[in-house]
Design an enzyme around this catalytic site. Structure first.
Site, PDB file in Angstrom:
ATOM      1  N   HIS A  61      37.723  43.669  44.395  1.00  0.00           N
ATOM      2  CA  HIS A  61      38.095  43.423  42.996  1.00  0.00           C
ATOM      3  C   HIS A  61      37.398  44.427  42.095  1.00  0.00           C
ATOM      4  CE1 HIS A  61      34.295  41.279  43.330  1.00  0.00           C
ATOM      5  NE2 HIS A  61      34.280  40.987  42.060  1.00  0.00           N
ATOM      6  N   HIS A  63      35.241  44.280  39.555  1.00  0.00           N
ATOM      7  CA  HIS A  63      33.922  44.200  38.930  1.00  0.00           C
ATOM      8  C   HIS A  63      33.116  45.379  39.489  1.00  0.00           C
ATOM      9  CE1 HIS A  63      34.297  39.677  37.838  1.00  0.00           C
ATOM     10  NE2 HIS A  63      34.609  40.442  36.822  1.00  0.00           N
ATOM     11  N   ASP A  65      30.173  46.128  40.394  1.00  0.00           N
ATOM     12  CA  ASP A  65      29.249  46.095  41.533  1.00  0.00           C
ATOM     13  C   ASP A  65      29.994  46.112  42.871  1.00  0.00           C
ATOM     14  OD1 ASP A  65      30.062  43.504  40.616  1.00  0.00           O
ATOM     15  OD2 ASP A  65      28.550  42.566  41.883  1.00  0.00           O
ATOM     16  N   HIS A  66      31.325  46.153  42.817  1.00  0.00           N
ATOM     17  CA  HIS A  66      32.106  46.217  44.055  1.00  0.00           C
ATOM     18  C   HIS A  66      32.871  47.531  44.201  1.00  0.00           C
ATOM     19  CE1 HIS A  66      31.464  41.997  45.304  1.00  0.00           C
ATOM     20  NE2 HIS A  66      31.112  41.918  44.032  1.00  0.00           N
ATOM     21  N   HIS A 139      38.307  33.924  41.540  1.00  0.00           N
ATOM     22  CA  HIS A 139      37.226  34.561  40.805  1.00  0.00           C
ATOM     23  C   HIS A 139      37.673  34.767  39.357  1.00  0.00           C
ATOM     24  CE1 HIS A 139      33.414  36.460  40.636  1.00  0.00           C
ATOM     25  NE2 HIS A 139      33.826  37.691  40.556  1.00  0.00           N
ATOM     26  N   ASP A 209      33.954  37.807  46.355  1.00  0.00           N
ATOM     27  CA  ASP A 209      33.361  36.948  45.325  1.00  0.00           C
ATOM     28  C   ASP A 209      34.305  35.778  45.079  1.00  0.00           C
ATOM     29  OD1 ASP A 209      31.421  38.849  45.131  1.00  0.00           O
ATOM     30  OD2 ASP A 209      31.574  39.131  42.965  1.00  0.00           O
ATOM     31  N   HIS A 267      25.363  38.753  48.438  1.00  0.00           N
ATOM     32  CA  HIS A 267      25.657  38.814  47.004  1.00  0.00           C
ATOM     33  C   HIS A 267      24.651  37.979  46.209  1.00  0.00           C
ATOM     34  CE1 HIS A 267      28.130  38.669  43.254  1.00  0.00           C
ATOM     35  NE2 HIS A 267      28.515  39.842  43.684  1.00  0.00           N
TER      36      HIS A 267
END
Lengths: 300, 300
Positions: A61, A63, A65-66, A139, A209, A267
């Site tokens: 996805h 976000h 941090d991914h 999410h 997530d 995570h």
């Protein structure tokens, strides 16, 4: 080898030398990268994973941090002279994000980059010996998990028994597929008398997530190894729900409901300096749990 | 303090624990970030530079090793609850790149982000005690350098002399600005008799990425500290030109032509493991040269 190497086990903000999400799946001598947080190319170098052997990247996805490390990785691959095809599977908008950044740098990659937009649950890549499927998690923004599933392996010939029954070797491939054998005299030899079962197919389910969402247990049912996020300890269940994340106990509950053999949790929120409580809380519910630790390979 | 802290001194591909370009300018108790390659937020943490004190970020150009860490830094600032304004100065297209990534994550930053597109050479930020200017360098894509210039400092009062001449203290501000004084009897007291010169204004010129380009010497003329890239050693002058980069000798030549007091070189190619030859080659031409070393602060 079927294994998962953790490059990043932290949630959004890097802390305590823990990095944002990135994992390498090794399967059938291929490397698959799942998620690519900022600094992933440095983590690949640190743990001596060969960038050149990664031909498929899966982004769960958008976000940061991914995926904030993806553009750096793919441009570095270009600078290093890569020529093989690279396949990226990700949310549709990721293509625009990559394109605008290549365009801004007037960069033409020296290798073909194939973008595959994620959508409905189902198989996204079909190989001779395994498949990769994607499935939606729940999410704050659209998010996908991935399952790497070995295909059913052929049965093994019990050579002594096969010879004893006079089965011609030309028929062995059918035996491997599970067929019985009928002799010239019409006698039926059951497959199980002339073959051994092979090892059962293994699978890795990466849940990305997600908030606690029981359907994920069905979607990842029977995984040999289930990765489920555990951003928070159990006392912060409310905060987890608000932020569309899960707790240790929730991750472990999904593992039980899915009938998983093993659970890997990661995570972790940047608010936690030590991770021991994550392990003990999850193990109370699901004993066969491990923490995702950077640099460690979990063999399935 | 007027100083430059190096967070990244390497060119495109991270290597030998050297990171892509990022520098922090400390001036008048403010922090200014110049460029923000991938991993800059981790480098800020490593060298204990307080993110919260950075209110202005300058991005020279849109090659990834100069800005791929920006989106991670600005979203982390948001996650950490920042409320103060943040100003970003960069190539016009940078705004679209930031916007699409915030949009993809459905992120609304909790602080005001002001974007200032770079253009013609000139002052881009004017503070009471200093200015920041931008100027174009010559690179494969549009690229800007930055000059931080202290304004002329007021002269210091020679108190004994001022009292001796009976100058009222209400007039001291005018003396600081350089005015002479005329007594009631009409006698003219030259400013130099009742004031001391202050330290001359200092400046830092950051030349970003550039091919050897003599005009840069004019644009950065008289810098107290000149940063000039030196991607290659002198034997690779041809490769440098092809890639719109510079060599040690070219950086040092610009420093001489600019009449710089000191030269700082960086943006070293990943092909070099040791940096000593960079220093010796540049010092042959311009003795007052230093290597940009990560974690080191160069006080002007």
């Amino acid at each position: 080898m079927f294994g998962i190497t953790i490059l990043g086990n932290n949630s959004a903000i890097p802390a305590y030398d823990r990095h944002p999400t990135a994992q390498v799946v090794t399967l059938n001598e291929q490397l698959f990268l799942i998620d690519c947080g900022e600094g992933t190319q440095m983590q690949l170098a640190r743990y001596k994973v060969k960038r050149g052997r990664i031909n498929h990247i899966f982004i769960s996805h958008l976000h940061g941090d991914h995926y904030f490390g993806l553009i750096g990785l793919i441009t570095s691959m270009g600078l290093l002279g890569r020529e093989q095809d690279l396949h990226i599977y990700g949310p549709p908008m990721l293509k625009d994000i990559i394109d605008i950044q290549l365009q801004a740098a007037a960069t033409t990659l020296p290798y073909p980059l194939h973008f595959h937009a994620l959508g409905d649950d189902g198989i996204i890549a079909d190989y001779p010996k395994f498949t990769v499927s994607s499935f939606q998690t729940q999410h704050r923004i659209p998010c996908w998990g991935f399952i790497f599933s070995e295909k059913k392996k052929p049965r093994k010939i019990n050579k002594d028994a096969a010879v004893l029954h006079g089965i011609p070797s030309a028929y062995y491939d059918k035996l491997k597929d599970g067929a019985d054998y009928t002799t010239r005299s019409g006698e039926r030899i059951p497959n199980s008398e002339v073959t051994f079962a092979n090892t059962p197919p293994k699978s890795y389910a990466f849940c990305a997530d997600t908030v606690y969402h029981e359907e994920l247990a069905e979607k990842t049912s029977g995984a040999s190894l289930l990765y489920h996020e555990a951003t928070y300890l159990k006392d912060l269940e409310e905060r987890a729900a608000l932020r569309f994340h899960s707790t240790t106990v929730q991750a472990a509950s999904i593992a039980i409901k899915a009938g998983a053999q093993r659970l890997l949790i990661g995570h972790f929120s940047s608010k936690y300096e030590t991770l021991d409580p994550f392990l003990s809380e999850a193990r109370e519910i699901f004993p066969n749990t491990q923490l995702a630790i950077e640099g460690v390979t979990y063999v399935i």
